[in-house]
Design a protein around this motif. Structure first.
Motif, PDB file in Angstrom:
ATOM      1  N   LEU A   1       2.654 -10.080   5.723  1.00  0.00           N
ATOM      2  CA  LEU A   1       3.097  -9.053   4.895  1.00  0.00           C
ATOM      3  C   LEU A   1       3.895  -7.958   5.367  1.00  0.00           C
ATOM      4  O   LEU A   1       3.305  -7.199   6.271  1.00  0.00           O
ATOM      5  CB  LEU A   1       1.756  -8.363   4.010  1.00  0.00           C
ATOM      6  CG  LEU A   1       1.266  -9.445   3.130  1.00  0.00           C
ATOM      7  CD1 LEU A   1      -0.384  -8.909   2.586  1.00  0.00           C
ATOM      8  CD2 LEU A   1       2.201  -9.687   1.861  1.00  0.00           C
ATOM      9  N   LEU A   2       4.749  -7.589   4.587  1.00  0.00           N
ATOM     10  CA  LEU A   2       5.786  -6.504   5.422  1.00  0.00           C
ATOM     11  C   LEU A   2       5.239  -5.099   4.888  1.00  0.00           C
ATOM     12  O   LEU A   2       4.257  -4.982   3.742  1.00  0.00           O
ATOM     13  CB  LEU A   2       7.183  -6.482   5.086  1.00  0.00           C
ATOM     14  CG  LEU A   2       7.849  -7.792   5.540  1.00  0.00           C
ATOM     15  CD1 LEU A   2       9.273  -8.226   4.968  1.00  0.00           C
ATOM     16  CD2 LEU A   2       7.878  -7.722   6.990  1.00  0.00           C
ATOM     17  N   LYS A   3       5.369  -4.078   5.629  1.00  0.00           N
ATOM     18  CA  LYS A   3       4.797  -2.761   5.302  1.00  0.00           C
ATOM     19  C   LYS A   3       4.970  -2.415   3.810  1.00  0.00           C
ATOM     20  O   LYS A   3       5.812  -2.269   3.026  1.00  0.00           O
ATOM     21  CB  LYS A   3       5.680  -1.714   6.121  1.00  0.00           C
ATOM     22  CG  LYS A   3       5.462  -0.443   6.359  1.00  0.00           C
ATOM     23  CD  LYS A   3       6.107   0.566   7.400  1.00  0.00           C
ATOM     24  CE  LYS A   3       5.118   1.661   7.345  1.00  0.00           C
ATOM     25  NZ  LYS A   3       5.250   2.481   8.551  1.00  0.00           N
ATOM     26  N   GLY A   4       3.659  -1.970   3.519  1.00  0.00           N
ATOM     27  CA  GLY A   4       3.460  -1.519   2.036  1.00  0.00           C
ATOM     28  C   GLY A   4       3.198  -2.632   1.074  1.00  0.00           C
ATOM     29  O   GLY A   4       3.168  -2.218  -0.074  1.00  0.00           O
ATOM     30  N   GLN A   5       3.226  -3.835   1.672  1.00  0.00           N
ATOM     31  CA  GLN A   5       3.169  -4.818   0.598  1.00  0.00           C
ATOM     32  C   GLN A   5       1.636  -5.795   0.577  1.00  0.00           C
ATOM     33  O   GLN A   5       1.219  -5.617   1.755  1.00  0.00           O
ATOM     34  CB  GLN A   5       4.310  -5.983   0.918  1.00  0.00           C
ATOM     35  CG  GLN A   5       5.776  -5.693   1.072  1.00  0.00           C
ATOM     36  CD  GLN A   5       6.308  -5.236  -0.492  1.00  0.00           C
ATOM     37  OE1 GLN A   5       5.647  -5.510  -1.595  1.00  0.00           O
ATOM     38  NE2 GLN A   5       7.238  -4.650  -0.346  1.00  0.00           N
ATOM     39  N   SER A   6       1.345  -5.961  -0.679  1.00  0.00           N
ATOM     40  CA  SER A   6       0.169  -6.666  -0.924  1.00  0.00           C
ATOM     41  C   SER A   6       0.126  -7.900  -1.876  1.00  0.00           C
ATOM     42  O   SER A   6      -0.693  -8.460  -2.120  1.00  0.00           O
ATOM     43  CB  SER A   6      -0.994  -5.826  -1.304  1.00  0.00           C
ATOM     44  OG  SER A   6      -0.631  -5.097  -2.415  1.00  0.00           O
ATOM     45  N   GLU A   7       1.122  -7.747  -2.526  1.00  0.00           N
ATOM     46  CA  GLU A   7       1.429  -8.912  -3.514  1.00  0.00           C
ATOM     47  C   GLU A   7       1.192 -10.276  -2.963  1.00  0.00           C
ATOM     48  O   GLU A   7       1.539 -10.740  -1.853  1.00  0.00           O
ATOM     49  CB  GLU A   7       2.922  -8.971  -3.882  1.00  0.00           C
ATOM     50  CG  GLU A   7       3.249  -9.950  -5.103  1.00  0.00           C
ATOM     51  CD  GLU A   7       4.669  -9.969  -5.613  1.00  0.00           C
ATOM     52  OE1 GLU A   7       5.114 -10.882  -6.293  1.00  0.00           O
ATOM     53  OE2 GLU A   7       5.474  -9.184  -5.313  1.00  0.00           O
ATOM     54  N   LYS A   8       0.520 -10.930  -3.685  1.00  0.00           N
ATOM     55  CA  LYS A   8       0.049 -12.596  -3.163  1.00  0.00           C
ATOM     56  C   LYS A   8      -0.342 -12.832  -1.836  1.00  0.00           C
ATOM     57  O   LYS A   8      -0.441 -13.662  -1.394  1.00  0.00           O
ATOM     58  CB  LYS A   8       1.443 -13.484  -3.256  1.00  0.00           C
ATOM     59  CG  LYS A   8       2.040 -13.291  -4.545  1.00  0.00           C
ATOM     60  CD  LYS A   8       1.075 -14.408  -5.556  1.00  0.00           C
ATOM     61  CE  LYS A   8       2.025 -14.611  -6.849  1.00  0.00           C
ATOM     62  NZ  LYS A   8       1.427 -15.123  -8.063  1.00  0.00           N
ATOM     63  N   LYS A   9      -1.402 -11.736  -1.590  1.00  0.00           N
ATOM     64  CA  LYS A   9      -2.012 -11.493   0.010  1.00  0.00           C
ATOM     65  C   LYS A   9      -2.815 -12.707  -0.035  1.00  0.00           C
ATOM     66  O   LYS A   9      -3.130 -13.322   1.162  1.00  0.00           O
ATOM     67  CB  LYS A   9      -2.533 -10.272   0.338  1.00  0.00           C
ATOM     68  CG  LYS A   9      -3.756  -9.974  -0.451  1.00  0.00           C
ATOM     69  CD  LYS A   9      -4.081  -8.626  -0.128  1.00  0.00           C
ATOM     70  CE  LYS A   9      -5.312  -8.211  -1.005  1.00  0.00           C
ATOM     71  NZ  LYS A   9      -5.730  -6.831  -0.592  1.00  0.00           N
TER      72      LYS A   9
END
Length: 95
Positions: free
Chosen positions: A31-39
């Protein structure tokens, strides 16, 4: 496992295209910085990739890290323009 990976592919391709995830230099999604979608999808994919890498390592007499690093090079070469990949020195860049 192969079937699960195939089913996840459209979701992963979408996440890559939108810059949510990138391919790190160890052969795993990140996951790229600040992302949490579909983790949870990312975690499941990485778990399956690790199992594949372990099987390859066992067959070839090497280790999981070496297999993952080789796979990362292959993934980077096949990445679509605009997708994020991590270079061998740890820098993130768009292809």
């Amino acid at each position: 496992m192969k079937e699960r990976m195939k089913e996840r592919l459209p979701v992963i391709m979408d996440l890559k295209a939108r810059g949510v995830v990138g391919e790190n230099n160890q052969g795993f999604l990140e996951l790229l910085k600040g992302q949490s979608e579909k983790k949870e999808v990312v975690a499941a994919e990485n778990q399956d990739r690790k199992a594949v890498y372990e099987a390859i390592a066992q067959k070839t007499g090497t280790n999981v890290q070496a297999v993952g690093q080789r796979r990362a090079i292959q993934i980077a070469e096949k990445a679509n323009a605009g997708e994020w990949i991590q270079t061998a020195d740890g820098q993130w860049q768009k292809k």
